[in-house]
Write an enzyme that holds these catalytic residues in place. Structure first.
Site, PDB file in Angstrom:
ATOM      1  CD1 TRP A 160      -1.952  -2.012   2.338  1.00 31.34           C
ATOM      2  CD2 TRP A 160      -2.863  -1.801   0.276  1.00 31.34           C
ATOM      3  NE1 TRP A 160      -2.952  -2.897   1.871  1.00 31.34           N
ATOM      4  CE2 TRP A 160      -3.372  -2.658   0.807  1.00 31.34           C
ATOM      5  CE3 TRP A 160      -3.121  -1.100  -1.089  1.00 31.34           C
ATOM      6  CZ2 TRP A 160      -4.214  -3.408  -0.021  1.00 31.34           C
ATOM      7  CZ3 TRP A 160      -4.198  -1.849  -1.769  1.00 31.34           C
ATOM      8  CH2 TRP A 160      -4.685  -3.019  -1.103  1.00 31.34           C
ATOM      9  CD  GLU A 379      -2.300   8.727   6.042  1.00 28.39           C
ATOM     10  OE1 GLU A 379      -2.215   7.718   5.636  1.00 28.39           O
ATOM     11  OE2 GLU A 379      -1.592   9.817   5.554  1.00 28.39           O
TER      12      GLU A 379
END
Length: 401
Positions: A160, A379
């Site tokens: 990612w 996040e």
């Protein structure tokens, strides 16, 4: 009120920057975003425009060629850019996090070497924590660095990685047991390495491979990749800050401001969804009148606008807290959690207002509907944010009995 999500107390310089970015978004991003997104095409012309505006150096100090602006200014710019196309805000977010980590934690040599070229947009940054088998459990990282003379040899697989192909500098978090006795807490035996590479895919330097783009449901245009290290040799002077064992704290500091960025993205996408919904509601007619005149639609618009305002206020508060030098993990976690959840809800309501047409790729809301879910996990998931918020609240409201 002419527009939602206004910010009080901005300086003339901040207002001028935001006005310039807003004009750029309206003229250069919104007209082409959906077409580029459907083709999953990297928006090179848009990125070049952002480079000319100086946005890659927005928060880099003036002594290194940047604009030296605050996190608040940056977050408000991200909000505007995400309103145009969220993928573009992702392109500058990872760059910004690496620049911030260098500014806060880098050695003087590292700052002098990287920051001027990052401010100019000649070096593009990316950062890498996640791995295929660990998700949010950063302490379970298995990628490893082993000291070999004046170098470290890195092995492992990361996942990612936003801007994995287009970046030329990657901040990579790995385990480094050297100098840390057995039994040391995992987060105290991690190190961030500054890895320079050629942009592109395949073997981008000896021992480092970027296999290719991951095909995603949304958040297209920006390249998301894996990163494979197989005997990657990195000089010791490319350890961020010059000492091992600090990587976890450095990355968490970067992610903390990154969460403000994700909150800003949620605000921007929600703002655009509201704009699309309120406009369509006044154009579409049913039962002899515009659907905006039906009470059910007015209720939706009222809820959407309130959520946009609330998310924006929390994002601004988190940015200002960080700018003041205070700890802001509580405010950043709350802002990220609320903005991403509200964004999903506002986008879905705008989708419902569009009715069947919202399901058509000809309408912009279809793209937003696929983009919003990324904010729920990027996040740190909602669950991670709740853990952070809960722990901090217990610190602040500890019962003395």
């Amino acid at each position: 009120m002419a527009r939602l999500a206004q910010t009080a107390g901005l300086t003339d310089v901040q207002q001028e920057i935001l006005s310039t970015v807003r004009d750029f978004v309206d003229k250069e991003i919104i007209p082409v975003a959906t077409e580029l997104e459907h083709r999953d095409e990297y928006p090179q012309q848009i990125v070049d425009g952002l480079k000319e505006l100086g946005l890659f150096g927005l928060m880099i100090p003036e002594e290194y060629g940047g604009l030296g602006e605050s996190l608040l200014t940056y977050a408000l710019c991200v909000e505007e850019i995400a309103r145009g196309w969220m993928s573009v805000s992702g392109i500058i977010n990872t760059h910004f996090i690496v620049a911030y980590m260098l500014k806060q934690h880098g050695t003087q040599e590292q700052k002098d070497h990287f920051l001027p070229r990052m401010a100019a947009g000649d070096i593009r940054g990316a950062f890498s924590m996640s791995e295929p088998g660990l998700g949010s459990d950063v302490s379970a990282i298995t990628s490893k660095a082993v000291k070999d003379g004046d170098e470290y040899v890195l092995n492992g697989q990361k996942m990612w990685l936003t801007n994995g192909g287009t970046s030329s500098l990657v901040a990579v978090l790995v385990r480094s047991d050297e100098g840390h006795p057995e039994g040391t807490a995992p987060h105290k035996s991690m190190t961030t390495f500054l890895v320079e590479k050629e942009p592109g895919f395949g073997e981008v330097r000896p021992g480092l491979t970027i296999p290719g783009k991951i095909d995603k449901m949304g958040y297209k245009g920006v390249d998301t990749t894996e990163l494979i290290m197989d005997g990657l040799r990195i000089p010791a002077d490319r350890v961020l800050g010059g000492a091992t064992g600090r990587g976890f704290y450095q990355m968490m500091d970067g992610v903390e401001v990154g969460r403000v960025n994700v909150a800003a993205r949620g605000c921007g996408v929600a703002q655009r969804a509201f704009e699309l919904g309120v406009r369509y509601a006044q154009q579409r007619h049913t039962f002899g009148k515009a659907i905006a005149q039906h009470q059910a639609i007015q209720f939706k618009l009222a809820e959407m606008a309130t959520k946009v305002e609330a998310a924006h206020a929390m994002m601004v508060n988190a940015a200002r807290k960080k700018d003041s030098g205070e700890r802001n993990d509580l405010e950043a976690g709350m802002a990220k959690y609320l903005a991403s959840e509200y964004c999903k809800e506002v986008v879905e309501d705008a989708f419902r207002i569009h009715g069947g047409y919202g399901f058509s790729k000809e309408y912009e809301i279809e793209r937003l509907y696929r983009e919003a879910p990324m904010l729920l996990i990027g996040e740190g998931t909602a669950e991670i944010q709740k853990m952070i918020i809960g722990r901090r609240l217990l610190e602040e409201y500890r019962f003395q009995g």
